[in-house]
Design a protein around this motif. Structure first.
Motif, mmCIF file in Angstrom:
data_model
loop_
_atom_site.group_PDB
_atom_site.id
_atom_site.type_symbol
_atom_site.label_atom_id
_atom_site.label_comp_id
_atom_site.label_asym_id
_atom_site.label_seq_id
_atom_site.Cartn_x
_atom_site.Cartn_y
_atom_site.Cartn_z
ATOM 1 N N TRP A 122 -9.849 26.030 -3.850
ATOM 2 C CA TRP A 122 -11.270 26.190 -4.071
ATOM 3 C C TRP A 122 -12.153 25.350 -3.604
ATOM 4 C CZ3 TRP A 122 -9.307 30.385 -4.995
ATOM 5 C CH2 TRP A 122 -8.331 30.634 -5.966
ATOM 6 N N MET A 141 -12.716 26.112 0.129
ATOM 7 C CA MET A 141 -13.312 27.268 0.498
ATOM 8 C C MET A 141 -14.952 26.854 0.423
ATOM 9 S SD MET A 141 -11.337 30.234 -1.810
ATOM 10 C CE MET A 141 -12.888 31.409 -1.882
ATOM 11 N N TYR A 142 -15.158 26.099 -0.634
ATOM 12 C CA TYR A 142 -16.504 25.870 -0.640
ATOM 13 C C TYR A 142 -17.098 24.841 0.394
ATOM 14 C CZ TYR A 142 -21.048 24.690 -2.970
ATOM 15 O OH TYR A 142 -22.213 24.500 -3.278
ATOM 16 N N TYR A 150 -17.675 27.299 3.335
ATOM 17 C CA TYR A 150 -19.009 28.120 2.950
ATOM 18 C C TYR A 150 -20.059 27.300 3.561
ATOM 19 C CZ TYR A 150 -22.840 29.438 0.231
ATOM 20 O OH TYR A 150 -24.190 29.747 -0.118
ATOM 21 N N ASN A 151 -20.184 26.026 3.336
ATOM 22 C CA ASN A 151 -21.128 24.918 3.580
ATOM 23 C C ASN A 151 -21.258 24.675 4.916
ATOM 24 O OD1 ASN A 151 -22.621 24.546 1.217
ATOM 25 N ND2 ASN A 151 -20.757 23.192 0.506
ATOM 26 N N SER A 173 -15.454 30.378 -7.675
ATOM 27 C CA SER A 173 -15.216 29.968 -6.318
ATOM 28 C C SER A 173 -15.660 31.258 -5.357
ATOM 29 C CB SER A 173 -13.795 29.897 -5.812
ATOM 30 O OG SER A 173 -13.605 29.427 -4.458
ATOM 31 N N SER A 186 -19.726 31.234 -5.654
ATOM 32 C CA SER A 186 -20.180 30.271 -5.331
ATOM 33 C C SER A 186 -20.140 30.403 -3.606
ATOM 34 C CB SER A 186 -19.559 29.080 -5.717
ATOM 35 O OG SER A 186 -19.508 28.807 -6.919
ATOM 36 N N CYS A 187 -19.306 30.843 -3.087
ATOM 37 C CA CYS A 187 -19.253 30.924 -1.443
ATOM 38 C C CYS A 187 -19.845 32.426 -1.197
ATOM 39 C CB CYS A 187 -17.927 31.142 -1.164
ATOM 40 S SG CYS A 187 -17.034 29.690 -1.169
ATOM 41 N N LEU A 198 -19.198 35.578 -1.320
ATOM 42 C CA LEU A 198 -18.355 36.469 -0.680
ATOM 43 C C LEU A 198 -18.479 37.793 -1.137
ATOM 44 C CD1 LEU A 198 -15.342 34.119 -0.312
ATOM 45 C CD2 LEU A 198 -17.058 34.635 1.526
ATOM 46 N N ASN A 203 -18.388 37.316 4.095
ATOM 47 C CA ASN A 203 -19.717 37.022 4.091
ATOM 48 C C ASN A 203 -20.580 37.871 4.839
ATOM 49 O OD1 ASN A 203 -19.451 36.770 6.824
ATOM 50 N ND2 ASN A 203 -20.261 34.438 6.651
#
Length: 329
Positions: A103, A106-107, A110-111, A149, A152-153, A155, A187
């Motif tokens: 997790w 993944m974050y 994402y950033n 998760s 937050s991303c 998706l 995304n």
């Protein structure tokens, strides 16, 4: 000479079998390259644990962006489109505490990623309390961590077709367990690439997990982009090579449009009759397209001049029918 126990992989009659053995320490890269040659793939990649393999069947530039125990993120560059689509392949741990690292990965991705991104495969946990067969009750904490998760991303899960379950524990009767542990997400930038994406759960053969086949819908916009790119290159440098590349792109687009024409003819003629009364996204799209094609953007008035504003078109239409009625009288 020190020897390490290794897991050897054999390919027999199209199936993969694993056996434990004692052999000198050999790089895992040798095994994946051996399979790459057998499958006639252009390239192959694996993560640091050697449990995630990726084969590429076309010769494109691929860069490894992130490599951890539970995920492998690649950055392929499609030269024809001049675009990049990040791809993250997942093989998550069974233990809840160990999945926390995934997790976090993944974050972080994402950033970092601002372009098109697809992530998925075996998350080894269900996403919600959807119907499962057998097994112990779902722990809310596991579901919440996964869902948090994904949210937050930012998706979006790709819709699927086929069996609702992607994993079977190989047992029958009261010990049988079916769950959906494998998923694919994208995304927002990747959603803009295609009009539709779909994942098909294929039959389980040689594994307790179902293979995932991701297919795309219409790509006519991308075909047009390819032609525009080739046109621009030819205009900048009108060389024989660029001219040949432009002609090839134009031929491919004509071929695509030919197939698309037959596809839509079939859709309008058959599926509209069968499914036209259903409240589906596909047929709403068809209706919008038809309405768009039927819009009147400009007309020629009685004096031969072209008019384009809505008020002028409306006034000319009224005048035309009024004059037609007077002529009949």
């Amino acid at each position: 000479m020190e020897k390490d126990k290794e897991e050897q992989v054999n390919l027999v009659n199209g199936k993969v079998y694993k056996q434990a053995g004692v052999s000198p320490k050999v790089s895992k890269a040798r095994y994946i390259q051996r399979y790459r040659n057998r499958l006639a793939m252009a390239n192959a990649f694996s993560n640091c644990s050697g449990k995630i393999w990726c084969f590429v069947n076309i010769n494109i530039d691929v860069e490894v962006i992130s490599d951890t125990v539970q995920q492998l993120t690649l950055r392929p560059f499609f030269q024809d489109l001049e675009k990049t689509m990040y791809t993250t392949l997942v093989y998550a741990k069974c233990d809840e505490a160990e999945r926390v690292e995934l997790w976090d990965n993944m974050y972080h991705l994402y950033n970092t990623i601002t372009e098109a991104w697809m992530i998925g495969d075996d998350f080894n946990v269900v996403l919600n309390d959807e119907k499962n067969i057998g097994g112990i009750p779902i722990q809310p904490q596991n579901v919440e961590d996964f869902a948090f998760s994904v949210n937050s991303c930012e998706l979006e899960e790709i819709r699927f077709k086929g069996s609702p379950f992607t994993w079977w524990n190989g047992r029958a009767g009261d010990d049988c367990i079916f769950q959906r542990l494998d998923r694919m997400f994208i995304n927002a930038p990747l959603q803009d690439w295609f009009n539709s994406l779909e994942v098909e759960h294929l039959a389980r053969t040689g594994s307790d997990h179902a293979p995932l086949l991701c297919t795309y819908g219409e790509i006519d916009q991308n075909q047009e982009e390819i032609v525009k790119i080739k046109e621009g290159r030819f205009e900048e440098e009108p060389s024989p090579i660029n001219r040949c590349a432009l002609q090839k792109a134009q031929t491919e687009m004509k071929k695509y449009l030919h197939y698309e024409k037959g596809y839509w003819r079939h859709k309008f003629g058959l599926d509209w009759f069968v499914e036209g009364d259903r409240n589906t996204k596909f047929f709403h799209t068809v209706v919008k397209r038809r309405r768009k094609n039927l819009q009147i953007r400009k007309i020629q008035n009685s004096e031969g001049d072209w008019i384009e504003t809505e008020d002028q078109i409306a006034a000319e239409a009224i005048s035309f029918y009024e004059n037609s009625s007077l002529r009949r009288i």
